[in-house]
Design a protein around this motif. Structure first.
Motif, short mmCIF file in Angstrom:
data_model
loop_
_atom_site.label_atom_id
_atom_site.label_comp_id
_atom_site.label_asym_id
_atom_site.label_seq_id
_atom_site.Cartn_x
_atom_site.Cartn_y
_atom_site.Cartn_z
N THR A 1 0.83 -1.20 0.00
CA THR A 1 0.00 0.00 0.00
C THR A 1 0.86 1.25 0.00
N ARG A 2 1.92 1.25 0.78
CA ARG A 2 2.82 2.40 0.85
C ARG A 2 3.46 2.68 -0.51
N ASP A 3 3.82 1.61 -1.23
CA ASP A 3 4.45 1.80 -2.53
C ASP A 3 3.46 2.33 -3.57
N VAL A 4 2.20 1.87 -3.49
CA VAL A 4 1.17 2.39 -4.39
C VAL A 4 0.97 3.89 -4.12
N ALA A 5 0.93 4.27 -2.84
CA ALA A 5 0.71 5.67 -2.47
C ALA A 5 1.87 6.57 -2.90
N ARG A 6 3.05 5.98 -3.08
CA ARG A 6 4.18 6.76 -3.57
C ARG A 6 4.14 6.95 -5.08
N THR B 1 -6.26 22.14 10.06
CA THR B 1 -5.78 23.25 9.24
C THR B 1 -5.32 22.75 7.87
N VAL B 2 -5.22 23.69 6.96
CA VAL B 2 -4.77 23.38 5.61
C VAL B 2 -3.38 22.75 5.65
N ALA B 3 -2.45 23.35 6.40
CA ALA B 3 -1.09 22.83 6.47
C ALA B 3 -1.06 21.41 7.01
N ASP B 4 -1.87 21.13 8.04
CA ASP B 4 -1.90 19.79 8.62
C ASP B 4 -2.47 18.77 7.65
N LEU B 5 -3.51 19.17 6.91
CA LEU B 5 -4.08 18.24 5.93
C LEU B 5 -3.07 17.93 4.84
N VAL B 6 -2.43 18.95 4.30
CA VAL B 6 -1.46 18.72 3.23
C VAL B 6 -0.29 17.88 3.74
N ALA B 7 0.10 18.08 4.99
CA ALA B 7 1.20 17.30 5.57
C ALA B 7 0.88 15.81 5.61
N ARG B 8 -0.40 15.46 5.66
CA ARG B 8 -0.78 14.04 5.66
C ARG B 8 -0.38 13.35 4.36
N GLY B 9 -0.16 14.13 3.32
CA GLY B 9 0.31 13.55 2.09
C GLY B 9 1.70 12.94 2.20
N ILE C 1 -5.98 18.75 -3.62
CA ILE C 1 -5.01 18.46 -4.68
C ILE C 1 -3.59 18.71 -4.16
N SER C 2 -3.45 19.73 -3.33
CA SER C 2 -2.15 20.00 -2.72
C SER C 2 -1.68 18.82 -1.87
N MET C 3 -2.61 18.20 -1.14
CA MET C 3 -2.25 17.04 -0.33
C MET C 3 -1.75 15.89 -1.20
N ILE C 4 -2.41 15.68 -2.35
CA ILE C 4 -1.96 14.63 -3.27
C ILE C 4 -0.57 14.95 -3.80
N LEU C 5 -0.32 16.22 -4.13
CA LEU C 5 1.00 16.60 -4.61
C LEU C 5 2.07 16.35 -3.57
N ALA C 6 1.71 16.55 -2.29
CA ALA C 6 2.68 16.32 -1.21
C ALA C 6 3.09 14.85 -1.11
N GLN C 7 2.28 13.95 -1.69
CA GLN C 7 2.68 12.55 -1.73
C GLN C 7 3.91 12.34 -2.62
N GLY C 8 4.18 13.31 -3.48
CA GLY C 8 5.33 13.19 -4.36
C GLY C 8 5.07 12.32 -5.56
#
Length: 275
Positions: free
Chosen positions: A83-88, A104-112, A161-168
Motif C-alpha cells: 500500500t505504501r508503494d502504491v501511495a508513492r 488546518t490546511v497545512a496539517d491536511l497537506v502534511a498528511r500527504g 489536490i495540494s495534499m496529493i501533490l505532497a505525496q510526491g
C-alpha cells in the motif's frame, strides 16, 4: 464505434486494466474491461450516470479489488504492491472528501507525506519543504493556518489536490473534482489540473460536464454500461453519433470558437430554430 478507436497502447501506458470485472453486492458493474492510461496526458472518463466511471477509477487506484482481471501500474500487478508503494506512485482524490473538523490546511497537506514516513524515517525539513512547495503550486500557501472547513468549495479542492501533490506522485486520479462547484471555481480547478499536467504529471479524471471534459482532455475514455464505448483524442471520438449512442443525447458538435477542441451543443425542444 470501435472501443479502441484512437486509443493509446503499448509502452506509453502508466496504468492499465486488463480483463477487469468489478461489482457490488452481487451486481456486476464492470465486466471484462480493458483500458490503458497513456503517460503524460490528461485522460478523462465520461459516460452516463451509473455506467461505472467512478468504479473504474477506484479500481485503477486499488481502492476496489476486481473480482477478476488485473490492474497494472508501471508494469507490475498493483495487487502485489505494498500500500505504501502504491501511495508513492499515485494519488487519488475521491468524490467530496471531508477533513476532520478544525484541521488546518497545512496539517491536511502534511498528511500527504505519510507514505514516506516510517520507524526509521520521521518528519524532516525535506518533508516540510515538499509541503510548502505543494501549497505554493496550488496557490493556497496563504491559507495554511486556516481550518479546511472554513474554506470555499474551490479553495478546498485546491487544498486536497495540494495534499496529493505532497505525496510526491506524478500520477493523479481525480474523481469528479468539480462536483458542487460553480462554473468559475470549476474552471479555476481545471486550470490548476492543466498546470500540473504541463509540469509533467499524468492525470486521470472523471467529469460530468462534457464540454469541460473535451476542453481539458488530451484523451477521452467513453463508457456505457460498464464497458468502453470509445477512446482517443476528443477531436477523434466526439461526434453526434457517439453522444446519441453513449448518452441518448441529441446534439450538434461544432468547432469551439475559443479553443482547439469540439464543442457540444445539446438540442432540446425549447428555443431551437426550426430547420
Amino acid at each position: 464505434m470501435d472501443a479502441a478507436a484512437g486509443g493509446h497502447t503499448g509502452d506509453d501506458a502508466r496504468l492499465a486494466a486488463r480483463g477487469v470485472a468489478v461489482g457490488y453486492g452481487g451486481r456486476t458493474v464492470i465486466d471484462g474491461l480493458d483500458v490503458e492510461i497513456p503517460s503524460g496526458v490528461i485522460t478523462t472518463i465520461i459516460g452516463p450516470n451509473g455506467c461505472g466511471k467512478s468504479t473504474l477509477l477506484r479500481t485503477l487506484s486499488r481502492l476496489l479489488k476486481p473480482a477478476s482481471g488485473t490492474v497494472v501500474l508501471d508494469g507490475t500487478d498493483i495487487a502485489k504492491l505494498r500500500t505504501r508503494d502504491v501511495a508513492r506512485k499515485l494519488g487519488l482524490l475521491p468524490q467530496a472528501p471531508v477533513a476532520p473538523e478544525g484541521l488546518t490546511v497545512a496539517d491536511l497537506v502534511a498528511r500527504g507525506r505519510h507514505p514516506h514516513q516510517g520507524w526509521l524515517r520521521q518528519w524532516s525539513s525535506d518533508d516540510a519543504g515538499v509541503v510548502a512547495d505543494a501549497l505554493a503550486m496550488t496557490g493556497v500557501a496563504d491559507l495554511a493556518r486556516r481550518p479546511v472547513d472554513t474554506l470555499s468549495g474551490g479553495q478546498r479542492q485546491r487544498v486536497w489536490i495540494s495534499m496529493i501533490l505532497a505525496q510526491g506522485t506524478d500520477l493523479l486520479l481525480l474523481d469528479e473534482p468539480t462536483t458542487y462547484l460553480d462554473l468559475a471555481y470549476a474552471i479555476d480547478v481545471l486550470d490548476l489540473v492543466d498546470d500540473l499536467h504541463e509540469a509533467g504529471r499524468t492525470v486521470v479524471m472523471v467529469l460530468h460536464d462534457l464540454n469541460l471534459a473535451t476542453r481539458y482532455s488530451d484523451h477521452l475514455v467513453v463508457m456505457r454500461a460498464g464497458s468502453i464505448l470509445a477512446q482517443g483524442h476528443p477531436r477523434e471520438v466526439v461526434t453526434a453519433e457517439l453522444l446519441r449512442e453513449a448518452f441518448g443525447l441529441r446534439a450538434e458538435v461544432i468547432d469551439d470558437p475559443v479553443g482547439d477542441r469540439p464543442l457540444i451543443v445539446p438540442i432540446g425542444r425549447a428555443h431551437v430554430r426550426s430547420r
